[in-house]
Design an enzyme around this catalytic site. Structure first.
Site, PDB file in Angstrom:
ATOM      1  CE  LYS A  10       9.856   0.178  -6.328  1.00  0.00           C
ATOM      2  NZ  LYS A  10      11.056  -0.614  -6.815  1.00  0.00           N
ATOM      3  NE  ARG A  15      17.703   0.328 -11.093  1.00  0.00           N
ATOM      4  CZ  ARG A  15      16.326   0.161 -10.735  1.00  0.00           C
ATOM      5  NH1 ARG A  15      15.177   0.479 -11.451  1.00  0.00           N
ATOM      6  NH2 ARG A  15      15.938  -0.418  -9.727  1.00  0.00           N
ATOM      7  CG  HIS A  41      16.092  -4.895  -9.038  1.00  0.00           C
ATOM      8  ND1 HIS A  41      14.849  -5.676  -8.478  1.00  0.00           N
ATOM      9  CD2 HIS A  41      15.423  -3.886  -9.555  1.00  0.00           C
ATOM     10  CE1 HIS A  41      13.891  -5.366  -8.754  1.00  0.00           C
ATOM     11  NE2 HIS A  41      14.364  -3.954  -9.670  1.00  0.00           N
ATOM     12  NE  ARG A  89      14.506  -6.829  -3.984  1.00  0.00           N
ATOM     13  CZ  ARG A  89      15.526  -7.239  -4.664  1.00  0.00           C
ATOM     14  NH1 ARG A  89      16.499  -8.116  -3.899  1.00  0.00           N
ATOM     15  NH2 ARG A  89      15.666  -7.191  -5.849  1.00  0.00           N
ATOM     16  CE1 TYR A 139     -11.596  25.147 -23.116  1.00  0.00           C
ATOM     17  CE2 TYR A 139     -10.622  23.347 -21.935  1.00  0.00           C
ATOM     18  CZ  TYR A 139     -11.092  24.452 -22.051  1.00  0.00           C
ATOM     19  OH  TYR A 139     -11.267  25.006 -20.832  1.00  0.00           O
ATOM     20  CB  CYS A 147     -11.029  19.852 -19.872  1.00  0.00           C
ATOM     21  SG  CYS A 147     -12.140  19.850 -21.198  1.00  0.00           S
ATOM     22  CG  MET A 148      -6.807  21.376 -14.941  1.00  0.00           C
ATOM     23  SD  MET A 148      -6.328  23.123 -14.493  1.00  0.00           S
ATOM     24  CE  MET A 148      -5.180  23.612 -15.721  1.00  0.00           C
ATOM     25  CG  ASP A 149     -10.774  21.619 -13.430  1.00  0.00           C
ATOM     26  OD1 ASP A 149      -9.488  21.268 -12.850  1.00  0.00           O
ATOM     27  OD2 ASP A 149     -10.853  22.924 -13.959  1.00  0.00           O
TER      28      ASP A 149
HETATM   29  C1  LIG Z   1      10.622  -1.766  -7.043  1.00  0.00           C
HETATM   30  C2  LIG Z   1      11.626  -2.821  -6.732  1.00  0.00           C
HETATM   31  C3  LIG Z   1      11.164  -4.269  -6.466  1.00  0.00           C
HETATM   32  C4  LIG Z   1       9.626  -4.671  -6.861  1.00  0.00           C
HETATM   33  O1  LIG Z   1       9.529  -4.947  -8.204  1.00  0.00           O
HETATM   34  P1  LIG Z   1       8.223  -5.531  -8.645  1.00  0.00           P
HETATM   35  O2  LIG Z   1       8.523  -5.688 -10.105  1.00  0.00           O
HETATM   36  O3  LIG Z   1       7.406  -4.147  -8.537  1.00  0.00           O
HETATM   37  O4  LIG Z   1       7.956  -6.498  -8.173  1.00  0.00           O
HETATM   38  C5  LIG Z   1      11.872  -5.027  -6.015  1.00  0.00           C
HETATM   39  N1  LIG Z   1      13.228  -4.912  -5.707  1.00  0.00           N
HETATM   40  C6  LIG Z   1      13.676  -3.539  -5.902  1.00  0.00           C
HETATM   41  C7  LIG Z   1      15.178  -3.355  -5.258  1.00  0.00           C
HETATM   42  C8  LIG Z   1      12.955  -2.568  -6.451  1.00  0.00           C
HETATM   43  O5  LIG Z   1      13.449  -1.321  -6.722  1.00  0.00           O
END
Ligand SMILES: *Cc1c(COP(=O)(O)O)cnc(C)c1O
Length: 372
Positions: A38, A136, A165, A220, A261, A308-310
């Site tokens: 992602k 969430r 999660h 995951r 600056y 700075c910016m650049d």
């Molecule tokens: C981002 C995410 C992960 C990965 O999490 P990490 O802490 O980067 O390993 C796994 N599952 C879901 C639903 C996530 O949003």
């Protein structure tokens, strides 16, 4: 023409990604591995990372939005793709046509997926998400039985997974992990009782590395893919991203001269300054002014005065770097060079945010170990 000296460049080492994915596959107790790509692979580039991960043992790729998943499919990725968070008016039909696994947290979402499946004339593969305590997305436990029954009764929905999660997996031993695991188990049993036979997935990087009992059928990991370890397990993970620039000008200044600056820094001795054409527009946080070191000429050197910016200015003492000398802002940390974790600690954030913030139009990306 691409200049040979980088102005602001992130170098992504795909061999490091392969190494990390292979290591994570080994740690996964036989569970399949979904590399989470992602947010453009946490700033590393979704497509090159996806290819490298699949070469190294991943069999699934995880995206946040359906668009992110479709982009990978259109680029020729044939592996299982999973996306889990979209807007209420998203059209799931292109996802079903492209064979993307979808997530549902509510009956409304399930119905929208089923409607799309009807239009496409194909079944949708769906992973039902139970909210086990992160609060969430995911279905709250009191609504779970109804969601599971609706899914089981809908012929155009193939429930392939139950998933959730974790909130505090990066704090091993945190009581919430066991509580979430227990609720996850109950949700799975309810799905079984409704006649479903789904796979289960729960573990992010931290749980993959610390909780083998929570690996289930699929893990995951995201951040560990990129070589950043959210838990102090001492794994041989290799940071894949190096942020670098080059010296474009050097000058000698006498003691008492001030820099940048606001004149927040004044030379306390005669010294040599090196100008680096890279600033907050390129991802160097201005708030790190006065607290930032770079790696230049084989050692750490402090940034003098404001970012700075650049541009920023490095105090090199009595050493005069060559024009074009490499300046590493952060990287794998060899020899004591700055890392994304060091930036994160100074910024009061996590290294996830540091690397993900490097996706910027002015920052060039270059890949090492690209086999495509
Ligand atoms: C981002 C995410 C992960 C990965 O999490 P990490 O802490 O980067 O390993 C796994 N599952 C879901 C639903 C996530 O949003």
């Amino acid at each position: 023409m691409t200049p040979s000296f980088p102005r602001a460049e992130v170098v992504i080492d795909l061999d490091a990604v392969r190494h990390n994915v292979a290591l994570l596959t080994e740690r996964a107790s036989g569970a399949a591995l979904m590399t989470v790509v992602k947010a453009d692979a946490y700033g590393h580039g979704a497509l090159p990372v996806a290819r490298a991960a699949l070469e190294a043992g991943a069999t699934w790729l995880g995206a946040c939005s359906l668009d992110e998943a479709l982009e990978l499919r259109r680029a020729g990725i044939t592996a299982r793709l999973f996306s889990w968070l979209d807007m209420p008016d998203v059209d799931f039909a292109p996802g079903i046509e492209a064979d993307v696994d979808l997530a549902a947290s509510s009956i409304g979402e399930l119905r929208r997926i089923a409607d799309a499946a009807r239009r496409v004339g194909a079944r949708a593969r769906v992973h039902l998400k139970i909210d086990t305590g992160l609060s969430r997305n995911g279905c709250p436990p009191p609504l779970w039985a109804e969601l599971v029954e609706a899914a089981a009764a809908e012929p155009l929905i193939e429930v392939v997974g139950v998933w959730s999660h974790l909130a505090c997996a990066d704090e091993p031993g945190h009581a919430s992990v066991d509580l979430q695991a227990k609720r996850f188990d109950e949700a799975y049993e309810a799905a079984r009782a409704a006649g479903l036979d789904p796979m289960r997935h729960l573990a992010n990087s931290a749980a993959l590395l610390t909780r083998p009992d929570l690996h289930f059928d699929l893990v995951r990991p995201g951040i560990a893919t990129y070589g950043l370890n959210p838990v102090p397990t001492g794994e041989d993970l290799r940071p894949a991203m190096t942020f670098r620039s080059s010296v474009v000008l050097t000058k000698r200044v006498p003691a008492g001269e001030s820099v940048s600056y606001g004149h927040s820094w004044t030379a306390d001795r005669d010294t040599t300054l090196a100008l680096v054409p890279c600033g907050y527009a390129d991802g160097v946080p201005r708030v790190l002014s006065g607290r930032l070191d770079v790696w230049l000429g084989g050692r750490r050197r402090p940034v003098a005065g404001r970012v700075c910016m650049d541009q920023l200015v490095v105090d090199c003492g009595d050493t005069e770097p060559e024009l074009g000398a490499e300046v590493v802002l952060f990287g794998a940390g060899a020899g004591g060079a700055p890392t994304a974790r060091e930036w994160a600690d100074k910024l009061g954030t996590i290294d996830y945010e540091v690397v993900t913030s490097m996706y910027r139009p002015r920052v060039r990306r270059r890949y090492l170990g690209d086999r495509s």
